[in-house]
Design an enzyme around this catalytic site. Sequence first.
Site, short mmCIF file in Angstrom:
data_model
loop_
_atom_site.label_atom_id
_atom_site.label_comp_id
_atom_site.label_asym_id
_atom_site.label_seq_id
_atom_site.Cartn_x
_atom_site.Cartn_y
_atom_site.Cartn_z
N THR A 50 -6.26 -5.31 -4.73
CA THR A 50 -5.04 -4.66 -4.32
C THR A 50 -4.54 -3.86 -5.53
O THR A 50 -4.53 -4.35 -6.65
CB THR A 50 -4.00 -5.64 -3.73
OG1 THR A 50 -2.96 -4.88 -3.14
CG2 THR A 50 -3.42 -6.59 -4.76
N CYS A 65 6.02 -5.51 -5.91
CA CYS A 65 5.30 -6.30 -4.91
C CYS A 65 4.62 -7.48 -5.58
O CYS A 65 4.37 -7.47 -6.78
CB CYS A 65 4.23 -5.46 -4.24
SG CYS A 65 4.86 -3.97 -3.47
N HIS A 77 -0.56 -8.93 -0.02
CA HIS A 77 0.22 -8.03 -0.87
C HIS A 77 1.57 -7.85 -0.16
O HIS A 77 1.64 -7.18 0.86
CB HIS A 77 -0.54 -6.70 -0.98
CG HIS A 77 0.18 -5.61 -1.72
ND1 HIS A 77 -0.50 -4.61 -2.38
CD2 HIS A 77 1.48 -5.34 -1.91
CE1 HIS A 77 0.37 -3.79 -2.94
NE2 HIS A 77 1.58 -4.20 -2.66
#
Lengths: 205, 144
Positions: free
Chosen positions: B12, B18, B35
Amino acid sequence: MAVKKIENLSSYQLDVLREVGNIGAGHAATALATLLSDRVSMSVPKLEIVDIKDAAMVLGGPENPVVGILMTLSEDIKGIIMLVYEEKFLNVVIRTLLGKNIDGLNNLSEMDLSVFMEVGNIMVGTYLNALSELTKLNIGVSPPDICADMAGAVMSYPVSIFGMGGDKVLMIQEHFSGSEQITSHLIMMPENESLEKILRSLGAD
Amino acid sequence: MKIASGDDVLITYALGSCVGTCIYDRGANIIGLSHILLPNKNAGDNNLYKFADTAIKELVRSMTAKGALVSRMQAKIAGGAQMFTNATIKIGENNQKAVIEQLNKLGIRIIAADLGENYGRTMECHAKDGRVIIKSFNRGLRDI
């Protein structure tokens, strides 16, 4: 008309918003050209409704090194405005204004950062002045905040803010480029309610 | 959300505020990666993968369906940075808390974490051995 979902805007309304962006960006490009004593050309503004998870894609991919300058809009128009500068653009700015080169975005000095913020301030200020004059709306803007990192990480803040309200975000986006193929992006992300106000003020509701 | 096994690698990119959660079941050789963008799901939003409380539950459920056991699962988490200093809403911090809370609730042990501060991270998770590599802009590579 209430803008409940940005996906429901008509193509005429999208054209109006694109034109608003165009006028604002024209002023910002002039300001930038004066600052850099260079010719600055401007793209046809792109108006995109993007899935929030793809927002970083428009900036050359999630790991592209950029400097982001963030300002929050208040009063009649609420939302976020961001300037995203790619490495090459920053180098030209620093060379022109400070007469030195930068070697990558990892070791920018405080001075470099304040120069970028000031350039951002000027570009956004002229953009918003034009927008405010056109729509007769009051637009307040916060002091700039800056961050140098991967495009995806820089975008994560605005993306999260807009992610609270849905999965799509409207981005009014401009590219500016100078004689050396330098690129910067100006992205405005208004809240739905503010979009409605902009459209109403221009008789496009 | 992604799930893999064998020699696969899950990535990711550019986590800012995040949080990426990598869950690994060594016994079953199953790895999963989520994520998340925000801490808690608000009513009316059907995107389960966006919020810590729903995304982690969903990841664990899907991994279990593929044969993983919750009792064997171990988590590694990264991200939750504060990219802009003046931002009034501390999204990164809230995301970290929500992910940790959810993992605790499910009884999944957190064996490594690389959280907070003010820089972006790319997370690379290896199904073969559960190794997680964190890539950042000016701190190089790090194994967690």
